[in-house]
Design a protein around this motif. Structure first.
Motif, short mmCIF file in Angstrom:
data_model
loop_
_atom_site.label_atom_id
_atom_site.label_comp_id
_atom_site.label_asym_id
_atom_site.label_seq_id
_atom_site.Cartn_x
_atom_site.Cartn_y
_atom_site.Cartn_z
N ALA B 120 55.60 133.28 67.16
CA ALA B 120 54.45 133.51 66.28
C ALA B 120 54.51 134.88 65.65
O ALA B 120 53.58 135.67 65.74
N THR B 121 55.61 135.17 64.98
CA THR B 121 55.74 136.47 64.33
C THR B 121 55.79 136.33 62.82
O THR B 121 56.18 137.26 62.13
N GLY B 122 55.44 135.17 62.32
CA GLY B 122 55.54 134.99 60.88
C GLY B 122 56.95 134.69 60.43
O GLY B 122 57.29 134.88 59.26
N CYS B 123 57.80 134.22 61.36
CA CYS B 123 59.20 133.98 61.00
C CYS B 123 59.35 132.81 60.04
O CYS B 123 60.34 132.72 59.31
N GLU B 126 55.04 128.09 59.24
CA GLU B 126 54.20 127.38 60.20
C GLU B 126 53.99 128.15 61.50
O GLU B 126 53.27 127.69 62.36
N TYR B 127 54.60 129.33 61.66
CA TYR B 127 54.45 130.09 62.90
C TYR B 127 53.74 131.38 62.62
O TYR B 127 54.36 132.43 62.46
N LEU B 128 52.42 131.31 62.56
CA LEU B 128 51.65 132.52 62.29
C LEU B 128 51.00 132.98 63.57
O LEU B 128 50.67 132.18 64.44
N THR B 134 53.21 127.61 70.64
CA THR B 134 53.30 126.20 70.25
C THR B 134 54.21 125.45 71.21
O THR B 134 54.90 126.06 72.03
N THR B 135 54.25 124.14 71.03
CA THR B 135 55.11 123.33 71.89
C THR B 135 56.55 123.76 71.77
O THR B 135 57.29 123.83 72.75
#
Lengths: 289, 361
Positions: B120-123, B126-128, B134-135
């Motif tokens: 969740a690093t903004g990579c 969809e990963y903010l 997440t799963t």
């Protein structure tokens, strides 16, 4: 405090390594008072994001494996549509997240956001809000995510020696600079590029008088009385955010103004780096198309 | 939205509107003579070349940055000490038990290795941040954890911190007391020589941070873990009986971890042409007699991963002197197309990938 979704370590408390002898004395290469540490800035690090940038601050007398001291990565996602449940807004909604990596500082940071990171996020948002032309993007939101891969701390400084939150100032100014480059890379309209700069009132050793220094390398100084971090728009000569911390000796009324003026010098230098980097980003694109 | 005839759609627009036919058209060109390739220009068995950069972080005991194409991951390894008095189910290892089975049991039971993956690093869009893992992040962390233990990469001997009572009494420390030396000579004759015991362990926190994600996170994450562990150097530590804590010494140089082997993971996604398309031009099909033609796409990127359901991962190690390929793990999920024959061929591809990583690690 077991986080069910992550792999937690052992149940018992783990202690960072404690050394039995003091660290080797620093080879004190005096940092020039008028200069800012060299900044390395590059955009386009995360191609899947709308815009991204990466910043490193060079540390001239480092003893560790790498010669850069502060490493920040910023990604910008947006402008994207707000969720349907959000109320109508005629401006763009800026959301900032700042996060330290667990291996960024001397003390291991956890994965949950703590108060210092939220603080940095609020300052960053204030600094950027003044630069973005918000009216052009109604009903939209933009997410700015800054990850601090390595904080600006000296490797050998003993942990208990001083209150180590002075390096947060340097981190904030780096965050502002890198976020500004990433926003420009994302193509969001701004009135100017923001840049961050820090000035501090320090005493170099126990006997010297306090003096004003820009871009302080925290470990070099014996005592830091006060510091301020300013976000500045050079072309418009506007300040969007000031964060001041510490105590000024009361006799000199102009000391506060002096400190702010000096930090503007640091901002201008950082801004030159941002502009050079953005020019490099634009020029290769023109050659291709 | 200008009205355009279908022949004038640019390939980027075509990719967004109908991604599956787009990829299929690339892999199975209708015009004979056009070479078949994936949308990113690679061949189906061609992976992105890896780049590894180690020892770049100041506050970590070991670190690595791995970049395969646009997927970039940073790994930092930090060691912290854990006293055995803090371990609830601690049992001292039986004397002479330095063999492998005891080694992995201690690592696993006392949770001495703590890998975690942060997506969740903004990579990717969809990963903010702001959401719990997440799963995908949880799955990746668990896979790295189980592979780390099952591959036997680390030796628990490196992580043990001993207390050596005979060394204490003999005044081997710099601060040795002279009075004790005479007492010890008298004592040492009558009492059995005290053996050293384990008083504390090093716990390795292995944190992975994805700076940018363009498909295939597991390969990059695993390579970063291996590179960072090979780069890790822990300081000399001993148990100080007076202060009842672990003290590290600056006088001796830090000790590198002994990492045995070089396991490398290779992942591929399986792309199937759907039934309704024509079967006649199945020249690139891997299995001649099946109804569906399929392609194995090694090292998939984000676009290909979104179109494929089935993935297969193989972890191989060829660092033995005999140059034999040891398979440390096979996993496949999401479909039924990959069988034994395909798996055999895929292991050959994984061996090639091992060579790529050997050059950079």
């Amino acid at each position: 405090m077991a986080d069910r979704r992550r792999i937690n370590g052992p149940v018992g408390a783990t202690v960072p390594p404690v050394y039995d002898s003091p660290p080797p004395p620093k080879t004190n290469t005096e940092k020039d008072e008028e200069s800012v540490r060299k900044i390395f800035l590059q955009t386009g690090v995360t191609p899947s994001a709308s815009g991204s940038a990466y910043l490193e601050l060079v540390n001239p007398d480092s003893t560790g494996p790498s010669n850069t001291s502060l490493k920040l990565s910023c990604t910008v996602h947006g402008p994207r549509a707000l969720p349907r449940s959000a109320p109508f807004s005629p401006h763009i909604i800026l959301t900032t997240h700042v996060k330290y990596a667990p291996f960024a500082t001397k003390q291991r940071r956890g994965y949950l956001r703590d108060s210092s990171e939220r603080d940095l996020g609020v300052h960053l948002e204030t600094a950027l809000r003044g630069a973005i032309i918000a009216d052009r993007w109604p009903k939209s939101g933009v997410d700015i995510i800054v990850t601090i891969v390595e904080g600006d701390q000296d490797r050998h400084a003993p942990e208990s020696q001083r209150d180590d939150s002075w390096d947060t100032m340097n981190v904030l100014s780096g965050c502002i600079t890198v976020a500004s480059a990433a926003i420009a890379d994302a193509g969001i309209d701004c009135v100017d590029t923001v840049a961050g700069g820090v000035a501090a009132l320090v005493a170099k050793d126990a006997t010297s008088r306090p003096s004003v220094v820009i871009d302080p390398a925290i470990a070099d100084y014996h005592k830091i009385y006060a510091a301020c971090c300013v976000a500045y728009l050079p072309t418009r000569d506007e300040v969007t955010n000031i964060w001041f911390k510490g105590q000024l000796p009361g006799a000199d009324m102009m000391l506060y103004n002096n400190l702010i003026e000096r930090s503007l010098v640091a901002c201008r230098i950082a801004n030159k780096v941002v502009v050079t980097t953005l020019k490099k980003t634009i020029k290769p694109e023109e050659e291709v198309s | 939205m200008a009205t355009q005839t279908s022949q004038t759609l640019s390939s980027a627009v075509y990719a967004k509107l109908s991604p599956h036919p787009y990829l299929l058209a690339n892999l199975q060109p209708s015009v004979p003579g056009t070479p078949a390739s994936r949308t990113n220009g690679r061949q189906p068995t061609q992976a992105r070349p890896p780049f590894v950069n180690t020892a770049s972080l100041t506050h970590a005991h070991g670190s690595a940055v791995v970049r395969t194409g646009d997927t970039t991951v940073v790994c930092g390894v930090r060691g912290e000490t854990l006293a055995t008095s803090q371990i609830p189910n601690y049992r001292p290892p039986p004397p002479g038990a330095d063999d492998d089975t005891a080694s992995t049991a201690e690592l696993r039971e006392y949770d001495l290795l703590v890998p975690n993956i942060e997506l969740a690093t903004g990579c990717a869009p969809e990963y903010l941040p702001g959401v719990p893992p997440t799963t995908l992040a949880q799955t990746l962390s668990t896979r790295v954890y189980s592979l780390l233990h099952s591959s036997g990469l680390l030796d628990v001997q490196d992580l043990r911190i001993y207390h050596d009572p005979s060394a204490d009494e003999a005044g081997a420390e710099a601060e040795g007391d002279d009075e004790h030396m005479q007492d010890d000579d008298i004592d040492g004759v009558g009492i059995a020589i005290p053996t050293r015991e384990v008083k504390a362990y090093w716990v390795l926190y292995i944190d992975l941070l994805f700076v940018s994600l363009d498909g295939n996170p597991f390969d990059a994450a695993w390579a970063a873990v291996v590179a960072a562990l090979r780069n890790t150097k822990l300081p000399h530590a001993r148990w100080d009986a007076d202060r009842e804590m672990v003290l590290c010494s600056r006088r001796e140089a830090p000790v590198p971890l002994s990492v045995s082997g070089l396991p490398v993971a290779c992942t591929a996604a399986v792309f199937t042409a759907k039934d309704r398309l024509k079967q006649s031009q199945s020249q690139s099909s891997r299995s001649g007699d099946k109804k569906d033609s399929f392609w194995i796409l090694v090292d998939p990127d984000r676009f290909e991963e979104s179109l494929c359901d089935e993935t297969v991962t193989v972890v191989v190690d060829r660092s033995d002197k005999s140059e034999d390929t040891r398979i440390l793990g096979i996993s496949k999920s999401g479909g039924t197309i990959v069988g034994q024959e395909v798996m055999r061929r895929f292991v050959k591809v994984a061996e090639g990938r091992w060579q790529d990583f050997k050059k950079v690690l």
